[in-house]
Scaffold this active site. Structure first.
Site, short mmCIF file in Angstrom:
data_model
loop_
_atom_site.label_atom_id
_atom_site.label_comp_id
_atom_site.label_asym_id
_atom_site.label_seq_id
_atom_site.Cartn_x
_atom_site.Cartn_y
_atom_site.Cartn_z
N HIS A 198 0.65 -1.34 -0.02
CA HIS A 198 0.10 0.02 -0.04
C HIS A 198 0.91 1.20 -0.11
CE1 HIS A 198 -3.36 -2.64 1.27
NE2 HIS A 198 -2.82 -3.04 2.15
C1 BDR Z 1 -3.15 1.04 5.19
O1 BDR Z 1 -3.49 0.35 6.59
C2 BDR Z 1 -2.18 -0.11 7.33
O2 BDR Z 1 -2.53 -1.09 7.69
C3 BDR Z 1 -1.30 -0.15 6.10
O3 BDR Z 1 0.14 0.40 6.74
C4 BDR Z 1 -1.77 1.07 5.06
O4 BDR Z 1 -1.26 2.31 5.40
C5 BDR Z 1 -3.88 -0.03 4.50
O5 BDR Z 1 -5.35 0.07 4.78
#
Ligand code: BDR
Ligand code: CA
Length: 313
Positions: free
Chosen positions: A243
């Site tokens: 992500h």
């Molecule tokens: C986001 O939430 C966190 O768990 C990850 O680091 C990312 O920023 C994804 O939904």
């Protein structure tokens, strides 16, 4: 061209860690003025520790790391140990950091830095809940017009939610702060789940990290080994979605990404859909566009960039 000045606001998190490594490996393009930690994936004491572990892994111990807010603006903190493990960085065994935290509060660092620089020369890169940015904008509204751009990971439209059926984690944890940011008028680029779920670490891609045969390459491979089990089980996907590195990759090579300039609003009232990013992807309202909402990535290009940059550390 000189390197773009950025502040990384983060809650590491394995994917935050990779985003930070990518930025620190790219000094020609990115000048990391500081890293501000926020409570999110795990509590603040761990995210600020993890941020320093990553700077030390990168050999960039001169990087300034600040602690920001330890809870959302108006709600109880929700964390994500079920995804990231107890420490937030489960996977590799990495030494505790020796480098110090800065004394200043992260929110004050953001305010002071924006005030000290020429208008529109500093970009904010939030990789976690938007608490520190929302708090800075509320405390010092004069800085809002000084921000060059906000490039953030958060939200979803086609992929809807990962922490609730309607909401993505970063926005869900602090919808009030997200609302302040999306209404701020600052140019915003959003990396929602719609694109990050296309940045998957498949086995050959993870083998390429491991094949770097460096401390960084091995650690990144071990982080994604751990992190991938959650998405494999939940979505049946081929590997872990990276992500947050979509944010730093966009800053280095924006042509890897495509999206639409649309209106995005945040649900802050309904408990059922709290933190939903109501994205007008199809242009069915006359609400003014306030964000570039990214939908696609050249994933091979993304992983070539990432692997090549990690090899520099
Ligand atoms: C986001 O939430 C966190 O768990 C990850 O680091 C990312 O920023 C994804 O939904
Ligand atoms: Ca994150």
């Amino acid at each position: 061209m000189s390197a773009r000045k950025i502040i990384i606001d983060t809650d590491p998190g394995q994917d935050d860690a990779v985003a930070i490594l990518l930025a620190l490996a790219s000094p020609d393009e990115l000048d990391v003025l500081g890293i501000t930690a926020v409570a999110g994936n795990v509590p603040l004491a761990l995210t600020s520790k993890n941020a320093r572990i990553i700077c030390e892994l990168a050999g960039k111990t001169e990087t300034k790391v600040f602690e920001g807010c330890d809870r959302p603006m108006g709600r109880k903190l929700v964390t994500a140990e079920h995804v990231h493990g107890k420490t937030g960085l489960n996977g590799p065994v990495l030494p505790d950091p020796v480098m110090p935290l800065q004394d200043q509060h992260g929110v004050d660092f953001i305010i002071e830095t924006l005030r000290a620089h020429d208008a529109r020369t500093v970009t904010l890169c939030p990789l976690g809940p938007l608490t520190n940015i929302g708090a800075a904008f509320e405390k010092a509204p004069d800085i809002i017009e000084k921000v060059q751009e906000i490039v953030l990971m958060g939200g979803a439209y086609f992929e809807v939610g990962n922490i609730t059926p309607a909401a993505e984690f970063n926005i869900y944890v602090d919808p009030q702060a997200a609302d302040i940011v999306f209404k701020s008028g600052v140019p915003i680029v959003v990396m929602p789940l719609d694109v990050t779920h296309k940045a998957l670490v498949t086995k050959p891609r993870n083998d390429a990290f491991r094949g770097l045969n460096t401390k960084v390459g091995t650690a990144v491979a071990e982080m994604t080994d751990f992190f991938e089990r959650f998405d494999k089980e939940k979505y049946g996907s081929d590997g872990a979605p990276l992500h947050d590195p979509c944010v730093t990759a966009y800053l280095i090579q924006p042509d890897l990404f495509t999206g639409r300039h649309i209106n995005v609003e945040i649900e802050t009232e309904s408990e059922l859909t709290m933190g939903m990013t109501v994205a007008d992807w199809w242009g069915v309202t006359d609400r003014a566009p306030n964000a570039l909402f990214v939908g696609d990535v050249d994933s091979d290009g993304f992983f070539s960039l990432l692997t090549e940059r990690l090899s520099r550390l």
